[in-house]
Design an enzyme around this catalytic site. Structure first.
Site, PDB file in Angstrom:
ATOM      1  N   LEU A 131       0.765  -1.321   0.079  1.00 24.76           N
ATOM      2  CA  LEU A 131       0.061   0.098   0.132  1.00 24.76           C
ATOM      3  C   LEU A 131       0.914   1.189   0.047  1.00 24.76           C
ATOM      4  O   LEU A 131       1.430   1.547   1.214  1.00 24.76           O
ATOM      5  CB  LEU A 131      -0.936   0.028   1.225  1.00 24.76           C
ATOM      6  N   GLU A 132       1.121   1.853  -1.006  1.00 23.00           N
ATOM      7  CA  GLU A 132       2.018   3.247  -1.206  1.00 23.00           C
ATOM      8  C   GLU A 132       1.465   4.009  -2.463  1.00 23.00           C
ATOM      9  O   GLU A 132       0.788   3.621  -3.388  1.00 23.00           O
ATOM     10  CB  GLU A 132       3.453   2.668  -1.458  1.00 23.00           C
TER      11      GLU A 132
END
Length: 236
Positions: A131-132
């Site tokens: 998640l980025e």
């Protein structure tokens, strides 16, 4: 004339000192790592960007586990995943797979994409969702939208894999979407060249993005486990 020579000599020494300082700083940052007594269990994460990997050499270079990119979004699958997975396991390395989560795709379709390539290995490491913002689509959904789609992804993956998903989340993503919103999954933090400060309850820490490991010709991400954990602890 002597005065000019003295000035030039001084400038020369300053220039040389500057070069040495820059080189020293570069050497420090390229080779910095957490204290091995505090964080003895080390691992890497890879994708097709690392090219051909000699996994036997990797396994001999103080690498205790590896996470391998499997998929991204709802339709991309890493072309090197299967070969890396098989060779890493043949070299005796505990392996786990990760999926790069797209903010422009729904969680259910991304879960299907990930599960289509995720091996059925009871002893594999817990699956990871990356998640980025870096490398992601430009869209910035609301917090409710993001949490809904991540929840859909997690529910589908955990049902089939039988293991709790780990969230890889750098600080910016963590603070925007996860912090204070009932995070109930284990966390993989990213903090380059210094100890992580944005979250204390983490299981994995990525401390370097341009590390070197035998068997990999270019740079690679380096990670450590929390100091009271072993690889077995991230297999469930």
């Amino acid at each position: 004339m002597k005065f000019l020579q003295a000035v030039l000599r001084t400038l020369f020494y300053i220039a040389v000192g500057g070069v040495i300082s820059i080189a020293g700083a570069a050497f420090f940052f390229m080779n910095w790592e957490p204290d091995r007594d505090d964080f003895p269990v080390r691992g890497i994460d890879v994708s097709h960007h690392q090219g051909d990997i000699d996994w036997v050499k990797v396994a001999r270079d103080d690498v205790a586990f590896v996470y391998i990119k499997a998929s991204e979004g709802s339709d991309f699958r890493d072309r090197a995943f299967a070969a890396n997975w098989q060779a890493a396991r043949a070299a005796g390395l505990p392996t786990g797979a990760y999926h790069f989560f797209s903010l422009c795709k729904d969680g259910a379709s991304q879960a299907r994409n990930f599960l289509a390539v995720l091996p059925d290995e009871p002893d594999m490491l817990a699956p990871v969702v990356d998640l980025e913002f870096e490398g992601n689509c430009a869209r910035r959904p609301t917090t409710d939208e993001v949490l809904r789609e991540i929840s859909a992804f997690v529910a589908a993956v955990e049902l089939i894999a039988g293991k709790r998903v780990i969230f890889y989340a750098p600080e910016e993503f963590y603070r925007m979407y996860l912090s204070g919103n009932g995070l109930n999954r284990r966390l993989w933090v990213r903090s380059i060249w210094h100890a992580p400060s944005y979250a204390s309850d983490w299981v994995l820490w990525q401390f370097h993005q341009r590390g070197t490991v035998d068997g990999i010709s270019g740079s690679v991400d380096l990670n450590v486990l929390q100091n009271d954990l072993s690889v077995v602890d991230i297999q469930s």
